[in-house]
Design a protein around this motif. Structure first.
Motif, short mmCIF file in Angstrom:
data_model
loop_
_atom_site.label_atom_id
_atom_site.label_comp_id
_atom_site.label_asym_id
_atom_site.label_seq_id
_atom_site.Cartn_x
_atom_site.Cartn_y
_atom_site.Cartn_z
N GLU A 1 -8.43 1.77 -4.11
CA GLU A 1 -7.09 1.26 -4.33
C GLU A 1 -7.02 -0.26 -4.14
O GLU A 1 -6.37 -0.97 -4.90
CB GLU A 1 -6.11 1.96 -3.39
N ASP B 1 0.64 -3.64 4.52
CA ASP B 1 0.36 -2.32 5.09
C ASP B 1 0.61 -2.34 6.59
O ASP B 1 0.73 -3.41 7.21
CB ASP B 1 -1.09 -1.92 4.82
N LEU C 1 -2.43 8.16 -0.67
CA LEU C 1 -3.14 7.39 -1.68
C LEU C 1 -3.90 8.36 -2.59
O LEU C 1 -4.56 9.28 -2.12
CB LEU C 1 -4.12 6.42 -1.04
N LEU D 1 -9.08 -2.13 7.37
CA LEU D 1 -8.29 -2.75 6.31
C LEU D 1 -8.68 -4.21 6.15
O LEU D 1 -8.85 -4.70 5.01
CB LEU D 1 -6.80 -2.64 6.64
N MET E 1 0.83 -1.21 0.00
CA MET E 1 0.00 0.00 0.00
C MET E 1 0.87 1.26 0.00
O MET E 1 0.45 2.30 -0.51
CB MET E 1 -0.94 0.00 1.21
N LEU F 1 -9.23 4.32 -0.04
CA LEU F 1 -8.63 3.02 0.23
C LEU F 1 -9.38 1.90 -0.48
O LEU F 1 -8.76 1.01 -1.09
CB LEU F 1 -8.62 2.77 1.74
#
Length: 287
Positions: free
Chosen positions: A32, A46, A25, A57, A15, A29
């Motif tokens: 991505e 990450d 980023l 996450l 990441m 998130l």
């Protein structure tokens, strides 16, 4: 079916590598992560030491079928305890320690790492110590001494730091090769970046850098084949494409990347999967 063909190989995307030149980023998130999953990566790497961040996450990655390599930067033995609890709660493929400590003596370093190893015995996922500059594993020779004292120590090999840190030449000397191979024989995962003796992260698409790409490919092949031949292997072997943003990435006069790091990550993913396929065929014929 040969034993080699039963072994699994997973390729992750960092990441950190998804960040732009400003260190953030470029999109949300979830977007991505979706991009990474759709490109065929098996997981992501990450930071994984803050409960709220790890929970979100994990939720997003799980929904996309992505595994997680969790990173942490402990300074003391006790710093690892809460991260093991977080990773146990939210799940991970493995944890990678970047040991944010720089002991001057081997004895002090052994005590620190031995404490982490004892804690790691309490969880059912691997906890690996990364070879990295400005960490306890900063120096190649010091790390080799650690391995003599702690023969069961499991490393996560990022060879770029030793190549640039020690200015290992091309071609490497015989001692250099033997020392890197010792690191690889004690490694249970990889972070992928190609360095030279002067630059920590080379654009792998440039023609002038192909001799370095060939050298790292040779080393990764050696590490994969060694892992395939081990009798105590559990789980799967991971490789993270870790092409970081500036100042890791080489830039032009305006501070912009000289290459498209996402496209180079895809190139690296294809390269390492080809290497893995060749290793499994080669090892399979011998089993």
């Amino acid at each position: 079916m040969s034993e080699a063909s039963k072994r699994e190989f997973v390729v992750f995307q960092s990441m950190w590598a998804m960040q732009n030149a400003q260190g953030v980023l470029p999109t949300a998130l979830e977007h991505e992560l979706t991009k990474i999953a759709e490109a065929g990566f098996d997981g992501i790497t990450d930071h994984y030491y803050a409960p709220d961040t790890a929970r979100e996450l994990s939720r997003l990655a799980s929904s996309l079928g992505l595994q997680i390599e969790g990173q942490l930067f402990p300074q003391t033995v006790d710093d690892l305890k809460p991260v093991l609890e977080i990773a146990s709660q939210y799940g991970c493929h493995h944890l990678t320690i970047q040991a944010d400590a720089r002991p001057r003596s081997l004895k002090e370093a052994v005590q620190l790492i031995d404490g982490w190893q004892r804690l790691a015995e309490q969880v059912d996922f691997p906890v690996l110590l990364e070879t990295h500059r400005y960490r306890v594993t900063n120096d190649l020779h010091f790390t080799l001494d650690l391995l003599k004292e702690l023969p069961d120590l499991k490393l996560l090999a990022d060879l770029s730091h030793y190549v640039v840190g020690r200015e290992i030449p091309l071609p490497p000397g015989e001692d250099d090769r033997e020392q890197i191979e010792t690191i690889l024989r004690n490694s249970w995962g990889f972070h992928g970046r190609v360095a030279s003796c002067e630059q920590v992260q080379l654009p792998i698409s440039f023609e002038q850098h192909q001799p370095w790409v060939a050298l790292f490919s040779e080393w990764w092949k050696y590490g994969i084949e060694d892992w395939l031949k081990r009798t105590d292997v559990q789980g799967s072997l991971s490789f993270t494409c870790e092409l970081g943003p500036p100042p890791y990435a080489m830039t032009d006069r305006n501070g912009q990347d000289v290459t498209d790091r996402w496209e180079e990550s895809l190139m690296m993913k294809a390269l390492i999967r080809d290497i893995w396929a060749g290793c499994t065929r080669s090892i399979g014929k011998r089993i």
